[in-house]
Design a protein around this motif. Structure first.
Motif, PDB file in Angstrom:
ATOM      1  N   GLY A  82     -34.341 -12.360 -36.141  1.00 22.61           N
ATOM      2  CA  GLY A  82     -34.443 -10.924 -36.326  1.00 22.61           C
ATOM      3  C   GLY A  82     -33.118 -10.265 -36.684  1.00 22.61           C
ATOM      4  N   TYR A  83     -33.077  -8.954 -36.488  1.00 23.58           N
ATOM      5  CA  TYR A  83     -31.943  -8.129 -36.914  1.00 23.58           C
ATOM      6  C   TYR A  83     -31.300  -7.379 -35.750  1.00 23.58           C
ATOM      7  CZ  TYR A  83     -33.566  -8.881 -41.710  1.00 23.58           C
ATOM      8  OH  TYR A  83     -33.927  -9.445 -42.903  1.00 23.58           O
ATOM      9  N   GLY A  84     -31.443  -7.898 -34.539  1.00 24.98           N
ATOM     10  CA  GLY A  84     -30.949  -7.196 -33.363  1.00 24.98           C
ATOM     11  C   GLY A  84     -29.478  -6.826 -33.435  1.00 24.98           C
ATOM     12  N   ARG A  85     -28.652  -7.686 -34.034  1.00 27.74           N
ATOM     13  CA  ARG A  85     -27.209  -7.422 -34.066  1.00 27.74           C
ATOM     14  C   ARG A  85     -26.813  -6.369 -35.084  1.00 27.74           C
ATOM     15  NH1 ARG A  85     -24.863 -13.550 -33.085  1.00 27.74           N
ATOM     16  NH2 ARG A  85     -25.178 -13.550 -30.826  1.00 27.74           N
ATOM     17  N   GLU A  86     -27.781  -5.861 -35.864  1.00 29.95           N
ATOM     18  CA  GLU A  86     -27.482  -4.721 -36.738  1.00 29.95           C
ATOM     19  C   GLU A  86     -26.936  -3.560 -35.905  1.00 29.95           C
ATOM     20  OE1 GLU A  86     -27.641  -3.901 -39.949  1.00 29.95           O
ATOM     21  OE2 GLU A  86     -29.019  -5.262 -40.977  1.00 29.95           O
ATOM     22  N   LEU A  87     -27.496  -3.370 -34.705  1.00 31.94           N
ATOM     23  CA  LEU A  87     -27.025  -2.282 -33.841  1.00 31.94           C
ATOM     24  C   LEU A  87     -25.566  -2.477 -33.481  1.00 31.94           C
ATOM     25  CD1 LEU A  87     -27.466   0.223 -32.101  1.00 31.94           C
ATOM     26  CD2 LEU A  87     -28.357  -1.273 -30.304  1.00 31.94           C
ATOM     27  N   TYR A  88     -25.166  -3.716 -33.194  1.00 31.14           N
ATOM     28  CA  TYR A  88     -23.773  -3.995 -32.846  1.00 31.14           C
ATOM     29  C   TYR A  88     -22.857  -3.781 -34.048  1.00 31.14           C
ATOM     30  CZ  TYR A  88     -25.841  -6.207 -28.724  1.00 31.14           C
ATOM     31  OH  TYR A  88     -26.536  -6.442 -27.573  1.00 31.14           O
ATOM     32  N   PHE A  89     -23.333  -4.158 -35.236  1.00 30.17           N
ATOM     33  CA  PHE A  89     -22.519  -3.981 -36.443  1.00 30.17           C
ATOM     34  C   PHE A  89     -22.254  -2.501 -36.701  1.00 30.17           C
ATOM     35  CE2 PHE A  89     -22.537  -2.929 -40.994  1.00 30.17           C
ATOM     36  CZ  PHE A  89     -21.353  -3.532 -41.375  1.00 30.17           C
ATOM     37  N   TRP A  90     -23.315  -1.681 -36.670  1.00 33.13           N
ATOM     38  CA  TRP A  90     -23.139  -0.268 -36.977  1.00 33.13           C
ATOM     39  C   TRP A  90     -22.369   0.454 -35.880  1.00 33.13           C
ATOM     40  CZ3 TRP A  90     -23.468   1.174 -41.707  1.00 33.13           C
ATOM     41  CH2 TRP A  90     -24.302   0.490 -42.590  1.00 33.13           C
ATOM     42  N   SER A  91     -22.494  -0.002 -34.654  1.00 33.22           N
ATOM     43  CA  SER A  91     -21.682   0.569 -33.569  1.00 33.22           C
ATOM     44  C   SER A  91     -20.204   0.246 -33.787  1.00 33.22           C
ATOM     45  CB  SER A  91     -22.142   0.014 -32.217  1.00 33.22           C
ATOM     46  OG  SER A  91     -23.484   0.366 -31.954  1.00 33.22           O
ATOM     47  N   PHE A  92     -19.917  -0.932 -34.319  1.00 28.28           N
ATOM     48  CA  PHE A  92     -18.536  -1.306 -34.644  1.00 28.28           C
ATOM     49  C   PHE A  92     -17.999  -0.413 -35.761  1.00 28.28           C
ATOM     50  CE2 PHE A  92     -15.252  -4.002 -36.600  1.00 28.28           C
ATOM     51  CZ  PHE A  92     -14.515  -4.350 -35.476  1.00 28.28           C
ATOM     52  N   VAL A  93     -18.845  -0.134 -36.752  1.00 26.78           N
ATOM     53  CA  VAL A  93     -18.453   0.767 -37.843  1.00 26.78           C
ATOM     54  C   VAL A  93     -18.150   2.160 -37.296  1.00 26.78           C
ATOM     55  CG1 VAL A  93     -19.259   1.925 -39.943  1.00 26.78           C
ATOM     56  CG2 VAL A  93     -19.711  -0.510 -39.615  1.00 26.78           C
ATOM     57  N   VAL A  94     -18.971   2.618 -36.343  1.00 28.78           N
ATOM     58  CA  VAL A  94     -18.738   3.923 -35.717  1.00 28.78           C
ATOM     59  C   VAL A  94     -17.369   3.969 -35.050  1.00 28.78           C
ATOM     60  CG1 VAL A  94     -19.451   5.383 -33.779  1.00 28.78           C
ATOM     61  CG2 VAL A  94     -21.155   4.557 -35.404  1.00 28.78           C
ATOM     62  N   ALA A  95     -17.024   2.914 -34.319  1.00 32.52           N
ATOM     63  CA  ALA A  95     -15.724   2.868 -33.648  1.00 32.52           C
ATOM     64  C   ALA A  95     -14.582   2.913 -34.663  1.00 32.52           C
ATOM     65  CB  ALA A  95     -15.629   1.609 -32.785  1.00 32.52           C
ATOM     66  N   ILE A  96     -14.748   2.235 -35.800  1.00 29.46           N
ATOM     67  CA  ILE A  96     -13.727   2.263 -36.852  1.00 29.46           C
ATOM     68  C   ILE A  96     -13.589   3.676 -37.419  1.00 29.46           C
ATOM     69  CG2 ILE A  96     -13.153   1.452 -39.171  1.00 29.46           C
ATOM     70  CD1 ILE A  96     -14.374  -1.230 -38.443  1.00 29.46           C
ATOM     71  N   CYS A  97     -14.725   4.361 -37.594  1.00 29.00           N
ATOM     72  CA  CYS A  97     -14.691   5.735 -38.112  1.00 29.00           C
ATOM     73  C   CYS A  97     -13.942   6.656 -37.162  1.00 29.00           C
ATOM     74  CB  CYS A  97     -16.109   6.249 -38.327  1.00 29.00           C
ATOM     75  SG  CYS A  97     -16.982   5.498 -39.717  1.00 29.00           S
ATOM     76  N   ILE A  98     -14.203   6.502 -35.865  1.00 29.68           N
ATOM     77  CA  ILE A  98     -13.494   7.328 -34.883  1.00 29.68           C
ATOM     78  C   ILE A  98     -11.994   7.065 -34.961  1.00 29.68           C
ATOM     79  CG2 ILE A  98     -13.181   7.793 -32.413  1.00 29.68           C
ATOM     80  CD1 ILE A  98     -16.095   7.025 -32.005  1.00 29.68           C
ATOM     81  N   PHE A  99     -11.619   5.785 -35.091  1.00 25.46           N
ATOM     82  CA  PHE A  99     -10.210   5.396 -35.116  1.00 25.46           C
ATOM     83  C   PHE A  99      -9.526   5.885 -36.394  1.00 25.46           C
ATOM     84  CE2 PHE A  99      -6.695   2.568 -36.023  1.00 25.46           C
ATOM     85  CZ  PHE A  99      -6.077   2.422 -34.793  1.00 25.46           C
ATOM     86  N   ALA A 100     -10.106   5.500 -37.560  1.00 29.24           N
ATOM     87  CA  ALA A 100      -9.429   5.743 -38.830  1.00 29.24           C
ATOM     88  C   ALA A 100      -9.561   7.189 -39.295  1.00 29.24           C
ATOM     89  CB  ALA A 100      -9.990   4.794 -39.898  1.00 29.24           C
ATOM     90  N   ILE A 101     -10.772   7.730 -39.224  1.00 31.92           N
ATOM     91  CA  ILE A 101     -10.994   9.072 -39.765  1.00 31.92           C
ATOM     92  C   ILE A 101     -10.687  10.143 -38.724  1.00 31.92           C
ATOM     93  CG2 ILE A 101     -12.656  10.606 -40.866  1.00 31.92           C
ATOM     94  CD1 ILE A 101     -14.172   8.161 -41.823  1.00 31.92           C
ATOM     95  N   GLY A 102     -11.361  10.044 -37.576  1.00 33.32           N
ATOM     96  CA  GLY A 102     -11.150  11.065 -36.556  1.00 33.32           C
ATOM     97  C   GLY A 102      -9.724  11.101 -36.041  1.00 33.32           C
ATOM     98  N   GLY A 103      -9.247   9.973 -35.530  1.00 31.95           N
ATOM     99  CA  GLY A 103      -7.900   9.926 -34.979  1.00 31.95           C
ATOM    100  C   GLY A 103      -6.829  10.068 -36.041  1.00 31.95           C
ATOM    101  N   GLY A 104      -6.994   9.361 -37.163  1.00 33.21           N
ATOM    102  CA  GLY A 104      -5.971   9.371 -38.209  1.00 33.21           C
ATOM    103  C   GLY A 104      -5.756  10.740 -38.818  1.00 33.21           C
ATOM    104  N   ILE A 105      -6.840  11.422 -39.190  1.00 27.46           N
ATOM    105  CA  ILE A 105      -6.711  12.734 -39.827  1.00 27.46           C
ATOM    106  C   ILE A 105      -6.202  13.776 -38.837  1.00 27.46           C
ATOM    107  CG2 ILE A 105      -8.009  14.609 -40.917  1.00 27.46           C
ATOM    108  CD1 ILE A 105      -9.730  12.547 -42.271  1.00 27.46           C
ATOM    109  N   SER A 106      -6.644  13.677 -37.590  1.00 28.14           N
ATOM    110  CA  SER A 106      -6.155  14.634 -36.583  1.00 28.14           C
ATOM    111  C   SER A 106      -4.648  14.503 -36.393  1.00 28.14           C
ATOM    112  CB  SER A 106      -6.879  14.408 -35.252  1.00 28.14           C
ATOM    113  OG  SER A 106      -8.256  14.686 -35.367  1.00 28.14           O
ATOM    114  N   ILE A 107      -4.158  13.275 -36.348  1.00 33.04           N
ATOM    115  CA  ILE A 107      -2.723  13.056 -36.201  1.00 33.04           C
ATOM    116  C   ILE A 107      -1.971  13.545 -37.442  1.00 33.04           C
ATOM    117  CG2 ILE A 107      -0.946  11.253 -36.092  1.00 33.04           C
ATOM    118  CD1 ILE A 107      -2.751   9.751 -34.156  1.00 33.04           C
ATOM    119  N   TYR A 108      -2.546  13.281 -38.619  1.00 37.04           N
ATOM    120  CA  TYR A 108      -1.913  13.755 -39.866  1.00 37.04           C
ATOM    121  C   TYR A 108      -1.808  15.277 -39.878  1.00 37.04           C
ATOM    122  CZ  TYR A 108      -1.423  14.999 -44.772  1.00 37.04           C
ATOM    123  OH  TYR A 108      -1.002  15.561 -45.958  1.00 37.04           O
ATOM    124  N   GLU A 109      -2.902  15.959 -39.496  1.00 34.16           N
ATOM    125  CA  GLU A 109      -2.900  17.416 -39.469  1.00 34.16           C
ATOM    126  C   GLU A 109      -1.867  17.935 -38.465  1.00 34.16           C
ATOM    127  OE1 GLU A 109      -4.381  19.901 -41.090  1.00 34.16           O
ATOM    128  OE2 GLU A 109      -5.186  18.474 -42.539  1.00 34.16           O
TER     129      GLU A 109
END
Length: 315
Positions: A82-109
């Protein structure tokens, strides 16, 4: 003769998990709009950082919902587990978004506002937006906390977080907690900037919001990476399975089980078992099938069982 249950139906996500995600998505979408409006009127760097933070969070909730939907697709010949680990993959992508986009842009600003400070406008907009955002995020946080507490069942918070196999719950909880903490920092940044007539404090608040997001993202990245690579079942559960198998009349010994989580409520189990000597082929087949069926009935999260008859001298 390894044996496994035939294709099993996909595991549905608990309604409480979806409710927590949908509540967070609705809250963050509304908050993002009013934050950007406030930032445009006041020129606040901290408010702009908070607006970016809310946009990222909105996208993250959508990605979590996408992961939940994709993880529930049924197994087929090309994906027998099945595809159960799709949830883990997309959760990992979410964490990267928080790190790179959320944290990175806030620090830049924050850095840009420290280098080129500009006087802030009327702070009334900021206070109104921060108050509304705190109410929305607070409501979302309460929903996520209630869902997480159902999973805790009285256990310590960090123990539950480390042992949790459902990122759709703890990702939302950590996001909402970071939102509330970020709102408090943004309020202090705006308030102190006006009271002390020092716009650089607003930039410092933006930097601090970025650091908060980086810390939260680091925790989520570590946990989701572990889940994506395949965490084994807990030692307590594996001990219960071993004891259950040894109680079968046809079993002589059981080796340490091998296991891996395929989704929050879907475990793959490999069990090497030594059966009573001189069993006929038909009797051995019946013993293997009986053991497999009883394990899945006793432990519903064990969705795939491979039982390998073996000679275990040291088991």
């Amino acid at each position: 003769m390894p044996t496994d249950i035939f294709p099993t139906p996909p595991v549905e996500a608990p309604p409480s998990s979806k409710l927590a995600i949908v509540a967070a998505l609705a809250a963050n979408l509304a908050i993002a709009v009013i934050k950007f409006v406030a930032a445009a009127f006041t020129g606040s760097s901290a408010m702009l950082a908070e607006g970016i933070h809310s946009v990222v969070d909105t996208a993250n909730e959508w990605l979590l919902l996408l992961g939940l939907r994709k993880s529930q697709r049924p197994a087929h010949a090309g994906r027998p587990f099945g595809y159960g680990r799709e949830l883990y993959f997309w959760s990992f992508v979410v964490a990267i978004c928080i790190f790179a986009i959320g944290g990175g842009i806030s620090i830049y600003e924050g850095i840009e506002h420290l280098r080129h400070p500009t006087p802030l406008g009327d702070p009334t907009w900021n206070y109104v937006v921060l108050g509304l955002a705190f109410l929305f995020d607070g409501a979302s946080f309460l929903v996520a906390r209630r869902t997480f507490n159902e999973q805790r069942a009285g256990r310590p918070f960090w123990t539950t977080f480390r042992e949790s196999k459902d990122p759709s719950i703890f990702v939302v909880l950590f996001e909402d907690a970071a939102d509330l903490l970020g709102l408090l920092v943004a309020f202090l940044g705006v308030f102190l900037s006006h009271q002390l007539h020092n716009p650089r404090l607003d930039g410092a608040a933006s930097l601090l919001i970025g650091v908060i997001l980086l810390v939260v993202a680091g925790l989520l990245l570590r946990e989701n990476r572990s889940l994506l690579l395949g965490e084994p079942a807990g030692t307590d559960l594996l001990g219960q399975i071993t004891a259950h198998a040894r109680a079968d009349a046809a079993v002589v010994a059981v080796a340490e089980p091998l296991s891996s989580y395929l989704s929050p409520h879907e475990i793959l189990l490999v069990l090497r078992v030594e059966f009573v000597p001189r069993l006929a082929a038909t009797e051995l087949t019946q013993a293997v099938e009986r053991l497999r069926t009883s394990i899945q009935q006793q432990f519903p999260d064990i969705r795939h069982v491979f039982i390998q008859p073996a000679f275990l001298q040291n088991a």
